[in-house]
Scaffold this active site. Structure first.
Site, mmCIF file in Angstrom:
data_model
loop_
_atom_site.group_PDB
_atom_site.id
_atom_site.type_symbol
_atom_site.label_atom_id
_atom_site.label_comp_id
_atom_site.label_asym_id
_atom_site.label_seq_id
_atom_site.Cartn_x
_atom_site.Cartn_y
_atom_site.Cartn_z
ATOM 1 N N ARG A 69 1.543 74.883 25.282
ATOM 2 C CA ARG A 69 2.809 75.137 24.590
ATOM 3 C C ARG A 69 2.724 76.309 23.627
ATOM 4 O O ARG A 69 3.743 76.929 23.308
ATOM 5 C CB ARG A 69 3.302 73.857 23.922
ATOM 6 N N GLU A 106 -10.580 62.894 19.658
ATOM 7 C CA GLU A 106 -10.658 61.526 19.158
ATOM 8 C C GLU A 106 -11.447 60.638 20.122
ATOM 9 O O GLU A 106 -12.250 59.825 19.703
ATOM 10 C CB GLU A 106 -9.244 60.972 18.950
#
Length: 181
Positions: A69, A106
């Site tokens: 993006r 993560e």
């Protein structure tokens, strides 16, 4: 460092008025902030790019977009500023000679790459993405671009998820978000 004080305040309004919130995407419990309505808006998107360009005109000599993006924002920004656009891509997406930077996520890890010949000699690169969450990709992009021979002067994102505390991973690189969520 995070200040949008120097930016035209209309940019914040443009983003927030063209932002969709999609619950449970891409997985249950996640609230996805989708800027697709902004991209489909025509004049407001053009005004956003022009406003960002006004802030950076004469201050940077290249724009680096983070896959994917960030490409949508960095390409028209680079055109508006008349400077090159550098693609920072996920591993395996660029042909030819590339250099890599791996970083932790993560749950796992990722690698980004750049063609060093597209970076060398640029001493004032603006890194652009749509969102800062954990900060891993942005921090890795700074390391990668500097390893490739450039110098990152600032990081700009449209939106920052403050609760994720991603800016703590950005070190001393000046950081700006136009909207804090």
């Amino acid at each position: 460092m995070n200040t949008a004080v120097d930016f035209d305040p209309r940019l914040h309004q443009i983003i927030t008025s063209h932002l969709a919130e999609i619950p449970d995407f891409p997985q249950p419990g996640v609230l996805f902030r989708d800027f697709s309505p902004l991209l489909a808006s025509g004049d407001p998107f053009r005004e956003l790019i022009a406003g960002i360009a006004q802030h950076y005109r004469g201050r940077i000599n290249a724009v680096a977009g983070l896959e994917s993006r960030g490409f949508i924002l960095s390409s028209p920004l680079a055109v508006e500023l008349g400077v090159p656009m550098i693609m920072v891509r996920k591993a395996g997406k660029l042909p030819g000679h590339v250099i890599s930077e791996s970083y932790d996520l993560e749950y796992g890890s990722a690698t980004i790459q750049v063609q060093p010949e597209t970076v060398q000699g640029f001493d004032s690169i603006l890194v652009v993405d749509d969102l800062l969450a954990t900060g891993g990709t942005a921090a890795a992009s700074v390391k990668l671009l500097e390893k490739a021979g450039g110098h990152v002067s600032e990081i700009l994102v449209l939106m920052e998820l403050k609760a994720m505390n991603g800016r703590k991973h950005l070190g001393n690189t000046p950081f700006h978000s136009l909207v804090e969520l």
